[in-house]
Design an enzyme around this catalytic site. Structure first.
Site, mmCIF file in Angstrom:
data_model
loop_
_atom_site.group_PDB
_atom_site.id
_atom_site.type_symbol
_atom_site.label_atom_id
_atom_site.label_comp_id
_atom_site.label_asym_id
_atom_site.label_seq_id
_atom_site.Cartn_x
_atom_site.Cartn_y
_atom_site.Cartn_z
ATOM 1 N N HIS A 282 64.534 100.727 -0.507
ATOM 2 C CA HIS A 282 64.139 100.113 0.568
ATOM 3 C C HIS A 282 63.076 100.731 1.038
ATOM 4 O O HIS A 282 62.649 101.926 1.090
ATOM 5 C CB HIS A 282 64.963 100.058 1.218
ATOM 6 C CG HIS A 282 64.481 98.997 2.528
ATOM 7 N ND1 HIS A 282 62.890 99.253 3.593
ATOM 8 C CD2 HIS A 282 64.220 97.524 2.806
ATOM 9 C CE1 HIS A 282 62.810 97.943 3.357
ATOM 10 N NE2 HIS A 282 63.603 96.938 3.237
ATOM 11 N N ARG B 161 56.565 94.364 9.007
ATOM 12 C CA ARG B 161 55.440 94.021 7.881
ATOM 13 C C ARG B 161 54.497 92.880 8.368
ATOM 14 O O ARG B 161 53.943 92.728 7.994
ATOM 15 C CB ARG B 161 55.435 95.054 6.295
ATOM 16 C CG ARG B 161 55.415 96.450 6.778
ATOM 17 C CD ARG B 161 55.843 96.856 5.435
ATOM 18 N NE ARG B 161 57.826 97.433 5.609
ATOM 19 C CZ ARG B 161 58.047 97.034 3.922
ATOM 20 N NH1 ARG B 161 57.272 96.962 2.818
ATOM 21 N NH2 ARG B 161 59.551 96.793 3.973
#
Ligand code: SF4
Ligand code: SF4
Ligand code: FES
Lengths: 253, 603
Positions: free
Chosen positions: B236, B256
């Site tokens: 990740h 994000r």
């Protein structure tokens, strides 16, 4: 590097004592890191629970310097290092080994609480409509990570050991989350007063103070439930009227 | 043979995260008796850590969404080595699985018109993730748990399975121990569902807890099932890097999705520098457009920070390697910049990302509404796992099913964020359904007493050894090697020697000494888990060597490009008759025309 001395309780149901361990402390370290480090290097068989290391699973509850805490969210920098740091298991539950307690009572209590029972779907496709402001409160209660620290500090459980009569703050807010769920149609007020013992809570708010999720257990959960209990038992017609009105306000026919 | 306590159930589910719970619920709803084994307490599995959301084409936020777009996104993200049938079932069934959670009491965030709200996430064309702030996994596991406990499922908390028991080819039971007293238990069952999650503990920097030692992968492999796609380990892109004690802890992609940007030490948004050709058409080419996308402008394309995880991780590694990283060896993830855009940005951030706010404040003294976070890649998920039938989730061993992270197929070379929670639900349900069906059609088999005896003997050997190898040290050293040599950037020269080193590790693991007694002894548990970690480490290294190309999560320095021929095969790992590990390539079944057309339409 700085070092810290720990006094960690080791033992089982028959008894135990504090053992001293010294370990190095690095920047940003939390108590769980220290305990895990001691376990990996000095005491492989030291029993403790943990999973997420980020305050999300509620596994690592213990009493650090006498305060009920999540070990993974207790920074070493918050603690005075000039004296030993004590770490011991929660007190409201029977000790199994070292820092591990038998919390199975909590799981049994939950099973007895009536489950969620939604009204029929609002839309033909089987879905419901709810407004965000109507679920804010329920979402607050559903942040609970089941660390049971609130159960640990509640005097009704901790000092009076009334586990048979009282479900404790964790499950009072579980009931509150169900009762205040806009879709729920079940009624849990009767048992709240009788078998679940809401009357034993005298609103000391100790539970709210220790909740790592900052849930307003007493003000937002227990007190409104107490009001519902009072309403239903001492003013049943008024309660029925208000309930109907509440439901019809939500658009339920 | 000592008299071990024996339980008999129609279906035994091993693992109680999202997939295991969903499988148990489905099986018991079908009217069979169900046992559910969990390694920790109920409700603490890794699912609880999932933050972002559940991917499902509900089309509540963007009416252009449907299963076809979700299917195409999943295949593109997986670089077309996914099992297309699983990807199809997943995309078609995920919306129903989410709605079902609502009927069981889940309280998702809402749209203005009162429906389930959905958010943007990497690799998903439209806002697709049903969520509850950034604690969706908690909501999901709690909902399943609270529903499941009223279904008459027998839960065995803090139990670990050491081996599967067979009657001929068929899997008919499991043997393990409970942590509290260290006593052995026999579980006899007509069907078994593995739902043990991942392998993150094979790596040093990981978002996974102590539980994720590849148990299901290793149990299935040992029993004779096949593992597939094991080279594809997802790093990740955003784990915490500072302070050191928290490194690896996940920072949700939701940061994000809600407008967070990645910058290097020069303040440059480096994600704009490298946008893969297959995503050019759907990625914003300027900062303004990216922000509009995060604010829900349907005409805007998504910012490059929301490219797939494999790609973002590699870009971050590149920045760090080339000396443009942040002070503590990561890059910056900044959501605070949106104060230039929104008057009440601090409130917005705290509402959208409450647990991220809390996590950074408490663990790193950082206020994410004011300051940038420092992040770097962390081992998060394995796309590879037990090879199963896409419809029934049964492995090649009759009676053995697998679902969730320990099964494989749906994700191909890279998993999209949000597709895990939906995978758990969709295939957890299917595994439970077909395991129950299998159980109804079969009777209990005979358990293999020799296997029980050897397993018990091996498990206790560590107490009697004279050696002084510390199990935690062995685990730690293994993690170092895997991180260093079979990590994000791989090559043959680094990986080949790992296979020999793993043999040494096996000797070390067989020489560990455990102190104390059998009662809740984590040193002993760590020693027992080593075997599984070694099996999955070897499988990852073997498969990674075999795939001589870069695709999705696998990046080979010595083969930096995609190889078209390898895009048509999967790697399969299995145990040979002599006990050695075998790896082979197998062609992927041709996709039917209707699905090909769906992909064409969504290019
Ligand atoms: S407020 Fe009530 S439930 Fe909370 S600690 Fe005090 S007595 Fe217990
Ligand atoms: S209410 Fe708070 S203190 Fe109590 S169990 Fe839940 S998270 Fe823990
Ligand atoms: S380890 Fe999960 S809350 Fe501490």
């Amino acid at each position: 590097m700085k070092t810290a001395t720990f006094k960690i309780w080791r033992g089982d149901a028959k008894g135990g004592e504090f053992h001293d361990y010294t370990t190095e402390i690095s920047e940003g370290m939390v108590v769980l890191d220290a305990v895990n480090h001691i376990q990996a290097t000095q005491a492989n068989d030291l029993a403790c629970r943990w999973n997420c290391k980020a305050g999300k699973c509620g596994s690592c509850s213990a009493e650090v310097n006498g305060m009920p805490k999540l070990m993974c969210m207790t920074r070493m920098s918050e603690l005075p290092l000039d004296r030993p740091i004590t770490v011991e298991p929660m007190k409201a539950f029977p000790v199994l080994r070292d820092l591990i307690t038998d919390v199975s009572w909590n799981f049994r209590v939950k099973k007895k609480i009536k489950k969620f029972k939604p009204r029929p779907p609002d839309a033909p496709d089987g879905t419901w409509r709810m407004q965000q402001e109507d679920i804010d409160r329920v979402q607050e209660f559903r942040k609970c990570i089941e660390c049971f620290l609130c159960q640990d500090v509640c005097h009704v459980l901790r000092d009076h050991q009334m586990h048979e009569q009282f479900i404790g703050p964790r499950f009072l807010i579980h009931v509150a989350a169900l009762e205040m769920h806009p879709l729920d149609t079940e009624n849990r007020i009767d048992e709240l007063r009788n078998t679940q013992g809401i009357g034993y809570c005298n609103i000391t708010k100790c539970c709210t103070k220790v909740c790592p999720e900052s849930i307003e257990i007493t003000d937002n959960g227990i007190i409104p439930l107490k009001e519902r209990v009072v309403d239903e038992f001492y003013d049943p017609f008024g309660w029925i009227w208000r309930t109907l009105k509440r439901l019809s306000d939500k658009g339920l026919k | 043979m000592p008299d071990y306590e024996t339980f008999e159930r129609d279906v035994l589910v091993i693992g109680a995260g999202g997939a295991g719970l969903r499988a148990a619920i489905e099986a018991s709803a079908a009217g069979v008796s169900v046992g559910l084994v969990c390694k920790s307490l109920l409700g603490k599995a890794h699912t609880v850590m999932a933050e972002g959301g559940i991917a499902a084409a509900l089309a509540n936020v963007d009416e252009r969404d449907n299963w076809k777009v979700h299917f195409s996104d999943t295949m593109r993200g997986g670089q077309y080595v996914n099992n297309w049938r699983m990807a199809e079932l997943h995309a078609r069934e995920a919306p129903d699985r989410v709605r079902e959670l609502e009927a069981w009491g889940a309280v998702f965030d809402r749209t203005k018109d009162g429906r389930i709200l959905q958010r943007n996430f990497g690799g998903h064309k439209y806002a697709r993730l049903a969520h509850v702030g950034d604690r969706t996994g908690l909501e999901m596991i709690r909902t399943l748990q609270d529903h499941g406990i009223h279904q008459g499922i027998d839960v065995y908390m803090e139990h670990t399975i050491l081996s599967l028991l067979k009657d001929g080819d068929r899997v008919v039971g499991a043997f393990g121990y409970e942590r509290e007293r260290g006593r052995f238990k026999i579980f006899r069952a007509k069907a078994i569902v593995l739902a043990t999650g991942g392998i993150g503990r094979a790596y040093k920097i990981t978002s996974n807890s102590w539980e994720y030692t590849g148990d299901g992968h290793s149990l299935a492999y040992d029993a004779g099932a096949e593992l597939i796609d094991m080279e594809f380990v997802q790093f990740h892109p955003t784990g915490m890097v500072w302070p050191p004690s928290v490194s690896g802890i996940l920072v949700t992609e939701g940061v994000r999705g809600d407008g967070g940007i990645l910058t290097n030490k020069e303040g440059r948004r480096f994600m704009f520098d490298d946008i893969p050709a297959s995503y050019k058409a759907q990625t914003a080419d300027n900062e303004e457009e990216g922000w509009r996308y995060c604010q829900g402008d349907k005409n805007a394309r998504r910012p490059p920070e929301l490219l797939t995880r494999d790609h973002v991780s590699r870009c971050i590694v590149r920045e760090i390697k080339e000396g443009r990283g942040s002070p503590h060896g990561g890059v910056f993830l900044d959501i605070s910049w949106i104060k230039q855009k929104l008057p009440n940005s601090a409130e917005y951030i705290k509402r959208k990302l409450p647990s991220m706010y809390h996590q950074f404040k408490q663990l790193a003294d950082i206020d994410i509404t004011e300051q940038a976070m420092e992040v770097g890649p962390t081992t998060h998920y394995i796309m590879g796992g037990v090879r199963v039938d896409p419809d029934t989730q049964m492995s090649r061993l009759p009676g053995l099913f697998a679902a969730g992270e320990c099964a494989a197929g749906i994700n191909g070379a890279n998993r999209l964020g949000g597709n895990s929670l939906s995978d758990l639900l969709v295939f957890g349900k299917r595994a439970g359904e077909f395991a129950a069906k299998f159980a109804k059609e079969n009777s209990l088999g005979e358990v293999d007493n020799d296997k029980i005896e050897t397993t018990a003997r091996e498990a206790l050997a560590a107490f009697e050894r004279a050696g002084n190898e510390n199990p935690y040290q062995v685990q730690h050293d293994l993690q170092e090697i895997m991180q260093h040599s079979v990590g994000i950037v791989r090559n043959e020269n680094e990986m080949k020697p790992v296979l020999d080193r793993l043999k040494e590790f096996r000797d070390r693991a067989n020489g560990v000494r455990v102190i104390g007694n059998r009662e809740f002894n984590p040193g002993w548990h760590t020693a027992l888990d080593l075997k599984n970690l070694l099996t999955v480490s070897e499988a990852i290294a073997c498969a990674a060597l075999e795939r001589k190309e870069s695709r999705g999560a696998q990046f080979r320095e010595d083969y930096p490009n995609k190889d078209e021929a390898l895009g048509k095969v999967n790697t399969i790992v299995s145990k040979a008759a002599d006990g050695s590990m075998q790896v082979r390539l197998e062609p992927i079944q041709e996709m039917p025309d209707n699905l090909k057309q769906v992909i064409e339409e969504n290019r």
